[in-house]
Design an enzyme around this catalytic site. Structure first.
Site, PDB file in Angstrom:
ATOM      1  N   HIS A  23       0.859  -1.199   0.000  1.00 40.88           N
ATOM      2  CA  HIS A  23       0.000   0.000   0.000  1.00 40.88           C
ATOM      3  C   HIS A  23       0.889   1.241   0.000  1.00 40.88           C
ATOM      4  CE1 HIS A  23      -3.704   2.165   1.960  1.00 40.88           C
ATOM      5  NE2 HIS A  23      -3.048   2.955   1.123  1.00 40.88           N
ATOM      6  N   HIS A  25       1.284   4.808  -2.635  1.00 40.71           N
ATOM      7  CA  HIS A  25       0.859   5.546  -3.840  1.00 40.71           C
ATOM      8  C   HIS A  25       2.100   6.192  -4.439  1.00 40.71           C
ATOM      9  CE1 HIS A  25      -3.465   5.416  -2.575  1.00 40.71           C
ATOM     10  NE2 HIS A  25      -2.881   5.277  -1.392  1.00 40.71           N
ATOM     11  N   HIS A 203      -9.549   0.884  -0.926  1.00 43.73           N
ATOM     12  CA  HIS A 203      -9.453   1.619   0.335  1.00 43.73           C
ATOM     13  C   HIS A 203     -10.859   1.600   0.956  1.00 43.73           C
ATOM     14  CE1 HIS A 203      -5.705   3.147  -1.244  1.00 43.73           C
ATOM     15  NE2 HIS A 203      -5.538   4.023  -0.270  1.00 43.73           N
ATOM     16  N   GLU A 206     -10.990   3.624   6.272  1.00 43.07           N
ATOM     17  CA  GLU A 206      -9.905   4.524   6.719  1.00 43.07           C
ATOM     18  C   GLU A 206     -10.588   5.621   7.529  1.00 43.07           C
ATOM     19  OE1 GLU A 206      -7.983   6.642   3.500  1.00 43.07           O
ATOM     20  OE2 GLU A 206      -6.300   7.296   4.738  1.00 43.07           O
ATOM     21  N   ASP A 284       1.836   4.079   2.645  1.00 44.22           N
ATOM     22  CA  ASP A 284       0.775   4.906   2.053  1.00 44.22           C
ATOM     23  C   ASP A 284       1.355   6.045   1.189  1.00 44.22           C
ATOM     24  OD1 ASP A 284      -1.826   5.576   1.465  1.00 44.22           O
ATOM     25  OD2 ASP A 284      -2.376   6.246   3.466  1.00 44.22           O
ATOM     26  N   ASP A 285       1.666   7.183   1.815  1.00 43.82           N
ATOM     27  CA  ASP A 285       2.207   8.340   1.079  1.00 43.82           C
ATOM     28  C   ASP A 285       3.431   8.832   1.856  1.00 43.82           C
ATOM     29  OD1 ASP A 285      -0.060   8.866  -0.978  1.00 43.82           O
ATOM     30  OD2 ASP A 285      -1.096   8.637   0.937  1.00 43.82           O
TER      31      ASP A 285
HETATM   32  N1  ADE Z   1      -4.712   8.684  -2.162  1.00 41.15           N
HETATM   33  C1  ADE Z   1      -3.456   8.768  -1.726  1.00 41.15           C
HETATM   34  N2  ADE Z   1      -3.384   8.450  -0.430  1.00 41.15           N
HETATM   35  C2  ADE Z   1      -4.638   8.117  -0.032  1.00 41.15           C
HETATM   36  C3  ADE Z   1      -5.212   7.678   1.175  1.00 41.15           C
HETATM   37  N3  ADE Z   1      -4.501   7.513   2.292  1.00 41.15           N
HETATM   38  N4  ADE Z   1      -6.535   7.452   1.213  1.00 41.15           N
HETATM   39  C4  ADE Z   1      -7.269   7.628   0.113  1.00 41.15           C
HETATM   40  N5  ADE Z   1      -6.779   8.031  -1.048  1.00 41.15           N
HETATM   41  C5  ADE Z   1      -5.465   8.275  -1.126  1.00 41.15           C
HETATM   42 ZN    ZN Z   2      -3.686   4.801   0.455  1.00 40.76          ZN
END
Ligand code: ADE
Ligand code: ZN
Length: 338
Positions: A23, A25, A203, A206, A284-285
């Site tokens: 996971h 992006h 997703h 969350e 994630d990011d």
């Molecule tokens: N796009 C990038 N990061 C995300 C996240 N944590 N939740 C939903 N969309 C995303």
């Molecule tokens: Zn994500």
């Protein structure tokens, strides 16, 4: 740092574990300095004084406040080589973090709506994957995500364009603003993707309710749930996820930075593991949330007192939950038993 944290970290350094990152992006790996470099290369003027001015804005109150900056920053990605550089820099960092296999989320719609063709986006990322495999022996695959806050018709167009590109893809996912955009809206797109052999993830849970996780499973046929931490609000759902061995790709530092939990200690990681859920740890990011996979693991070791055996089961979960080939999964699993 406590003695037990130091001991676990030392064991991990001595005997690295074969983690898969499931996971992340690719757009979320865009660091402030890279944004400035790309803006210069593409002759764009950014609305920020300098890197520090931009980096100071990396404070978020919720998912939408993050997504606003995340989408704005994409303006610097234009040419195929921009995507190549972005993906290769991430894969290089992932290799340094000990990651052995990556499933990389890409948001084609976010680029198409700025006039960047799918071929440039996926072409750059897939060439970076080929290069990283050659350089580091790491394997990686692409999962394209539907932007759930955009019209359903746009998701169908995205799917058509990625299939037409002929670039190898592993799966389809669902991301962007969750609340008010339930998975069931995208049932047909996911059916279509499945008919073309794509694996399905989404997703859910969350910020959104447990009901969205049910929809991801029942309407989209999701084989993995991204985040999913709100499943604990629904006992029947926890049972379903545990019995069907549906993995949950948990992103600890992301949950803190987006205010899903107030602090890491509040993340119900132990409860999830105790209830036999197949949990994996992910970044994630990472450019936005303060940590790549190694830093997420280190934060969890400190916050939850994870020991080497706990890490071994998390690594095993990540291998079993991956869409890597049987041969690759067997290879990684064999490293766990040595
Ligand atoms: N796009 C990038 N990061 C995300 C996240 N944590 N939740 C939903 N969309 C995303
Ligand atoms: Zn994500």
């Amino acid at each position: 740092m406590t003695d037990s944290t130091a001991e676990t970290l030392a064991s991990l350094r001595e005997q690295p574990l074969p983690f898969c990152e499931l996971h992340v992006h690719v757009e979320g790996t865009l660091q402030p300095a890279a944004i400035f470099d790309l803006a210069e290369r593409n002759q764009l003027t950014l609305p920020y004084r300098d890197v520090n001015d931009l980096a100071r804005r990396y404070e978020f109150t919720d998912l939408q406040s993050f997504l606003d900056l995340y989408y704005d920053n994409l303006s610097v990605l234009i040419e195929e080589r921009d995507y190549y550089d972005l993906a290769l820099r991430y894969l290089t960092r992932a290799h340094a973090a000990g990651v052995r296999h990556v499933e990389l989320f890409v948001d084609p719609q976010a680029h198409n709506m700025r006039g960047v063709p799918t071929g440039s986006v996926l072409g750059g990322v897939s060439k970076a994957i080929t290069q990283a495999t050659e350089l580091y022996g790491l394997t990686a695959e692409i999962i394209v995500c539907v932007l759930r806050d955009q019209p359903v018709a746009a998701a169908h167009r995205m799917l058509e364009s990625v299939l037409a590109s002929g670039i190898p893809l592993t799966g389809i996912g669902l991301d962007s603003a969750e609340i008010g955009n339930p998975p069931a809206l995208f049932k047909k797109v996911f059916e279509e993707a499945h008919s073309h052999g794509l694996r399905r993830v989404a997703h859910a849970g969350e910020e959104g309710p447990a009901e969205y996780i049910w929809q991801a499973l029942d309407d989209l046929g999701a084989e993995r749930i991204d985040h999913g931490i709100r499943c604990l609000e629904d006992d029947a759902l926890v049972t379903r996820l545990a019995v069907d061995r549906i993995p949950l790709t948990v992103c600890p530092l992301s949950n803190v930075r987006l205010g899903v939990v107030n602090e890491l200690g509040e993340l119900p990681l132990r409860q999830m593991l105790e209830r036999n859920l197949v949990v994996t740890i992910n970044s994630d990011d990472p450019a936005y949330f303060g940590g790549y996979l190694d830093e997420n693991l280190e934060a969890c070791i400190a916050a939850f007192g994870l020991n080497y055996t706990d890490l071994k089961s998390l690594a095993m979960n990540s291998i079993q939950a991956s869409f890597a080939s049987d041969a690759r999964r067997a290879e990684l699993m064999s490293e766990l038993s040595t």
